[in-house]
Design an enzyme around this catalytic site. Structure first.
Site, short mmCIF file in Angstrom:
data_model
loop_
_atom_site.label_atom_id
_atom_site.label_comp_id
_atom_site.label_asym_id
_atom_site.label_seq_id
_atom_site.Cartn_x
_atom_site.Cartn_y
_atom_site.Cartn_z
N LYS A 1 0.83 -1.19 0.00
CA LYS A 1 0.00 0.00 0.00
C LYS A 1 0.88 1.26 0.00
O LYS A 1 2.01 1.24 0.51
CB LYS A 1 -0.87 0.06 1.27
CG LYS A 1 -1.95 -1.00 1.39
CD LYS A 1 -2.65 -0.83 2.73
CE LYS A 1 -3.74 -1.87 2.93
NZ LYS A 1 -4.89 -1.65 2.05
N ARG B 1 -10.43 -11.36 1.68
CA ARG B 1 -11.33 -12.39 1.14
C ARG B 1 -10.68 -13.77 1.20
O ARG B 1 -11.38 -14.78 1.25
CB ARG B 1 -11.74 -12.01 -0.28
CG ARG B 1 -10.65 -11.96 -1.30
CD ARG B 1 -10.99 -11.09 -2.49
NE ARG B 1 -10.98 -9.68 -2.13
CZ ARG B 1 -11.30 -8.70 -2.98
NH1 ARG B 1 -11.63 -8.98 -4.24
NH2 ARG B 1 -11.27 -7.44 -2.59
#
Length: 474
Positions: A248, A322
């Site tokens: 990130k 996920r």
């Protein structure tokens, strides 16, 4: 938590809080009339009264007088007073039990401060002078106060866990906190899996593989005698998210201690269900990992085998949530076979793009379940908006070397939910993407700056509605 209690005897040494509505005495009515929008929910008007008792009066706007307005009034009142100031709230005679619940929740939630924060937490007692003398109303008020306290304690816990810095909050620490909280309540059981016990949890092991703090899988269970409904709550528990090899940018990383907000919410709701002695079986599953960069970090292009035996190609290690949820859902479908499953996860940045900072996305193929959860959220004061589970996008998840890929261009919230859809099995299900509302940039009514504990209130409302067949908003 600071004390809120009922009293029958006014005390003029305490700061008086007067809800603005019908039935005010002439002086308070005149003060309200002289103040613009004095009845607006959450508006507090302060009137010093030198040489008189009480020496200060707060006018608290309650608008239409529904539960949400009283919650706003309670939160604003808690913030308007000094931390050690004793407050005495004078209720109108027609105040409903729902209003008392809203008021108390607002006071406790608005008065929250993180335990290591620089602002002092509220310590002064709050006394409620009930306008009702009817014993039934008094009993209902007491019940409302008990429910409000249980919900507030759950939210405070979720906020505390989420606000804790990642330098403290690794997977082992968070698992230990869950064990400690469960130990103080009868009827709860906890199982913590680590090391070789996670062999089948390929997604969890991959995501946690780059960190010096190994992953954990925690199962917290409330199973009261006679329960006929089993609800599984699955919360994403990434204790810090660097994005992994798909790193990130700095601004996207600085709040990633909140990436376990879903796990905090489902744990808090399960503990709350036990505190309320709800006759519903509730199991909270929290896959806990730190998504770090290291020699053993998983890579783009890796193929991961999940608990259910299916495979996912990793195309973005920053779409890690996920992957860990997939293992938890596979475990739930195979080993628990619940009546329904609800996931709560800080899953995508697209949540904020689509719905802003205050609203969580809800996706489910079940209209009845979606409506019930939305009603619960509305009653609890948490904003929810249902998004379409657009199946025609599923083709974009296809992989040449695995059953699916974990990240693809497209509507991010929807694509993540479509990825998870494969793992729910035959159970009824709903998915909350609550990345945006999990954090508040500033104090805002019942939300304190920092972690909001989003989801704990909605889940407890929903679970309480399963008690005796009430409507979800009851």
């Amino acid at each position: 938590m600071f004390a809120i209690r009922f009293t029958d005897v006014p005390d003029d040494t305490a700061t008086r809080v007067v809800p603005v509505g019908p039935g005010l005495d002439p002086e308070m009515s005149a003060l309200a009339d002289a103040t613009e929008k004095a009845d607006e929910p959450g508006r507090i008007t302060v009137f010093p009264r030198p040489l008189r008792q009480p020496s200060k009066v707060l006018l608290a706007g309650i608008g239409a007088g529904d539960e949400a307005a009283w919650r706003a009034a309670g939160a604003a009142t808690a913030r308007a007073a000094a931390a050690d100031e004793v407050l005495e709230i004078h209720l109108p005679a027609d105040t409903t039990p729902d209003a008392v619940r809203g008021l108390a929740e607002g006071l406790w939630l608005g008065g929250y401060r993180y335990r290591d924060g620089v602002k002092p937490a509220r310590s002064g007692e709050v006394r409620i002078l009930a306008g009702h003398s009817d014993s039934y109303a008094s009993d209902s008020y007491a019940t409302s106060l008990t429910r409000a306290e249980t919900v507030a304690r759950a939210v405070w816990l979720a906020r505390d866990l989420t606000n804790t810095p990642a330098s403290v909050k690794n997977p082992e620490w968070l698992a230990d906190q869950i064990v400690t909280e469960a130990a103080s309540r009868p009827g709860l059981t906890v199982t913590v899996l680590a090391g070789d016990e996670l062999e089948r949890f390929g997604g969890l092991r991959a995501v946690g593989g780059g960190s010096v703090s190994p992953p954990r899988f925690v199962e917290l269970s409330w199973q009261p005698p006679g329960a006929t409904t089993h609800v599984v709550l699955v919360g994403k528990g990434i204790t810090f998210d660097t994005g992994g090899i798909s790193i990130k940018p700095r601004d996207g990383m600085k709040l990633m201690k909140k990436d376990m907000g879903g796990a905090a919410a489902v744990i808090a709701a399960t503990l709350g269900a036990a505190d309320l002695n709800l006759p519903v079986r509730v199991t909270a599953l929290t896959p806990l990992a730190e998504n770090a960069i290291g020699a053993a970090a998983f890579r783009p292009g890796d193929v991961i085998t999940h608990y259910d035996g299916s495979t996912s190609e990793n195309t973005n290690s920053d779409a890690e949530g996920r992957l860990v949820l997939a293992d938890a859902l596979g475990y739930s479908a195979a080993e628990l076979r619940p009546d329904l499953t609800i996931t709560v996860a800080t899953l995508t940045g697209a949540n904020a793009v689509a719905l802003g900072k205050r609203t969580a996305a809800l996706l489910s193929p079940d209209d009845e379940l979606a409506a019930a959860l939305t009603a619960a959220g509305t009653a609890a004061g948490e904003q929810i908006w249902r998004l379409p589970l657009a199946g025609d996008y599923a083709e974009h998840l296809r992989s040449d070397i695995a059953d699916r890929i974990n990240a693809t261009p497209g509507p991010g919230v929807v694509m993540a939910a479509l990825f998870l859809r494969d793992f729910f099995g035959d159970t009824r299900w709903a998915h909350f993407d609550m990345s945006a509302p999990s954090w508040a940039e500033a104090d805002d009514l019942e939300l304190a700056k920092g972690a909001t504990g989003w989801g704990a209130r909605t889940l407890l409302r929903y679970l309480s509605a399963l008690d005796g067949g009430q409507q979800p908003g009851a």
